[in-house]
Design an enzyme around this catalytic site. Structure first.
Site, short mmCIF file in Angstrom:
data_model
loop_
_atom_site.label_atom_id
_atom_site.label_comp_id
_atom_site.label_asym_id
_atom_site.label_seq_id
_atom_site.Cartn_x
_atom_site.Cartn_y
_atom_site.Cartn_z
N TYR A 195 -1.43 -0.79 9.98
CA TYR A 195 -1.32 -1.19 8.63
C TYR A 195 -0.19 -0.55 7.83
O TYR A 195 0.51 -1.52 7.03
CB TYR A 195 -2.55 -0.47 7.98
CG TYR A 195 -3.06 -0.51 6.60
CD1 TYR A 195 -3.36 -1.87 6.23
CD2 TYR A 195 -2.75 0.29 5.48
CE1 TYR A 195 -3.88 -2.25 4.91
CE2 TYR A 195 -3.07 -0.23 4.32
CZ TYR A 195 -3.81 -1.41 4.00
OH TYR A 195 -4.00 -1.59 2.44
N SER A 246 0.84 -1.23 0.06
CA SER A 246 -0.03 0.03 -0.02
C SER A 246 0.93 1.20 -0.04
O SER A 246 1.90 1.45 0.34
CB SER A 246 -0.84 0.10 1.18
OG SER A 246 -1.53 1.37 1.50
P1 NDP Z 1 -11.23 -6.82 0.16
O1 NDP Z 1 -11.51 -6.18 1.67
O2 NDP Z 1 -11.99 -6.62 -0.89
O3 NDP Z 1 -10.58 -8.23 0.51
C1 NDP Z 1 -9.43 -8.66 1.48
C2 NDP Z 1 -9.36 -10.24 1.14
O4 NDP Z 1 -8.35 -10.81 2.07
C3 NDP Z 1 -10.44 -10.93 0.94
O5 NDP Z 1 -10.47 -12.07 0.06
C4 NDP Z 1 -10.52 -11.55 2.23
O6 NDP Z 1 -10.90 -12.82 2.50
C5 NDP Z 1 -8.95 -11.95 2.56
N1 NDP Z 1 -8.46 -11.93 3.82
C6 NDP Z 1 -8.95 -11.29 4.80
N2 NDP Z 1 -8.44 -11.69 6.17
C7 NDP Z 1 -7.77 -13.05 5.94
C8 NDP Z 1 -7.43 -14.09 6.62
N3 NDP Z 1 -7.35 -14.06 8.02
N4 NDP Z 1 -7.00 -15.19 5.88
C9 NDP Z 1 -7.20 -15.23 4.50
N5 NDP Z 1 -7.48 -14.07 3.72
C10 NDP Z 1 -8.01 -13.11 4.51
O7 NDP Z 1 -9.66 -5.90 0.03
P2 NDP Z 1 -9.05 -5.25 -1.44
O8 NDP Z 1 -9.55 -6.04 -2.39
O9 NDP Z 1 -9.45 -3.78 -1.48
O10 NDP Z 1 -7.70 -5.35 -0.85
C11 NDP Z 1 -6.64 -6.39 -1.32
C12 NDP Z 1 -5.34 -5.82 -0.87
O11 NDP Z 1 -4.95 -4.66 -1.51
C13 NDP Z 1 -5.02 -5.87 0.48
O12 NDP Z 1 -3.74 -6.28 0.93
C14 NDP Z 1 -5.10 -4.32 0.97
O13 NDP Z 1 -4.39 -4.07 1.91
C15 NDP Z 1 -4.62 -3.98 -0.72
N6 NDP Z 1 -4.83 -2.40 -0.62
C16 NDP Z 1 -6.02 -2.14 -0.86
C17 NDP Z 1 -6.39 -0.88 -1.30
C18 NDP Z 1 -7.71 -0.26 -1.60
O14 NDP Z 1 -7.83 0.98 -1.57
N7 NDP Z 1 -8.84 -1.14 -1.79
C19 NDP Z 1 -5.32 0.28 -1.10
C20 NDP Z 1 -4.07 -0.23 -0.87
C21 NDP Z 1 -3.96 -1.57 -0.69
P3 NDP Z 1 -12.45 -13.37 2.70
O15 NDP Z 1 -13.28 -12.31 2.30
O16 NDP Z 1 -12.72 -14.73 2.12
O17 NDP Z 1 -12.37 -13.54 4.27
#
Ligand code: NDP
Length: 239
Positions: free
Chosen positions: A150, A137
């Protein structure tokens, strides 16, 4: 056909990465934690479009579950493309941040990287071709108010990316990070309104999950074979 695992494939950015890698002819493991149904639906969608995909689920904080699932997955063939995308945020200004908020965010976003990557590394090395892409990020580069947990997790991932890239450079395995800015997904909905996006982002708009997926697809391709240990920002010009 290369096999690719995308953690957090049930989420917004992860789903776009899965679709893109499948379109680039990978066999994609769409990973979920709680939302396995969403990952299964995406795997169905990819197969219906002529691609290859399967859903898998485990909690990336559960060391034993990661090891058991992943060792079984690479028993016959290595996973050569790993996208560590699963992550959470749980924001609070630092004086009010509870210890659980600190530990949980580091556990998923940083320890999850270790738990998933380690069982896949040796099989990848033995195959002499591999790509590890960590989704971090902009907060890991600049810091962000209310996100000390974070930003610490994502900044540590940048350091781990660089260290692991040095270890694997001579083995045909590259390790890079993609650092998104504000991307339209469930994670960012409700965090940023249009006015704050316009103030934060020089391009005056949020990015799309596909913008991140394009960067990942490039780093996962043969074209990026001489690029390792880098952090590629996808943020509309924020830094
Ligand atoms: P979402 O909230 O849409 O997705 C998060 C994902 O992480 C889900 O698939 C969830 O699985 C999975 N997850 C959460 N906790 C666990 C766990 N304990 N074990 C396994 N899987 C887990 O987030 P985004 O798609 O927006 O983000 C994806 C990545 O991008 C993240 O790392 C985030 O930090 C990064 N990011 C996002 C930004 C944004 O603006 N959206 C900006 C910068 C970085 P499930 O739902 O099946 O539990």
């Amino acid at each position: 056909m290369k096999r690719a695992l995308v953690t957090g494939g049930s989420g917004g950015i992860g789903a776009a990465i899965c679709r893109r890698l499948a379109a680039d002819s990978c066999h994609v493991y769409v990973h979920a934690n709680r939302n396995l149904a969403r990952a299964s639906a995406l795997a169905d969608e990819i197969r219906a479009a002529g691609g290859a995909a399967e859903a898998v689920s485990f909690d990336v904080t559960d060391v034993a579950a990661c090891r058991a699932t992943l060792e079984a997955l690479v028993e016959s063939e290595p996973i050569q493309i790993l996208v560590n995308n699963a992550g959470i945020h749980d924001d609070a200004v630092f004086p009010g941040m509870r210890a659980e908020q600190w530990h949980r965010v580091l556990d998923v976003s940083l320890n999850g990287f270790f738990n998933v990557t380690q069982p896949l590394t040796l099989p990848m090395i033995r195959s002499r071709w591999g790509r590890i892409v960590n989704i971090t990020s902009v907060a890991g580069l600049t810091g962000n108010r209310g996100q000390a947990n974070y930003a610490a997790a994502k900044g540590a991932l940048h350091a781990a990316t660089k260290s692991l890239s040095l270890e694997l450079a001579s083995r045909g395995v590259t390790v890079n990070a993609v650092a998104p800015g504000v991307i339209r997904t469930a994670m960012s909905d409700g965090v940023f309104d249009d006015a704050s996006i316009a103030a934060l982002v020089p391009m005056k708009r949020a990015g799309q999950p596909e913008d991140v997926a394009s960067a990942v697809a490039f780093l996962a391709s043969d074209q990026a074979s001489y690029i390792s240990g880098q952090v590629l920002s996808v943020n509309g010009g924020m830094i």
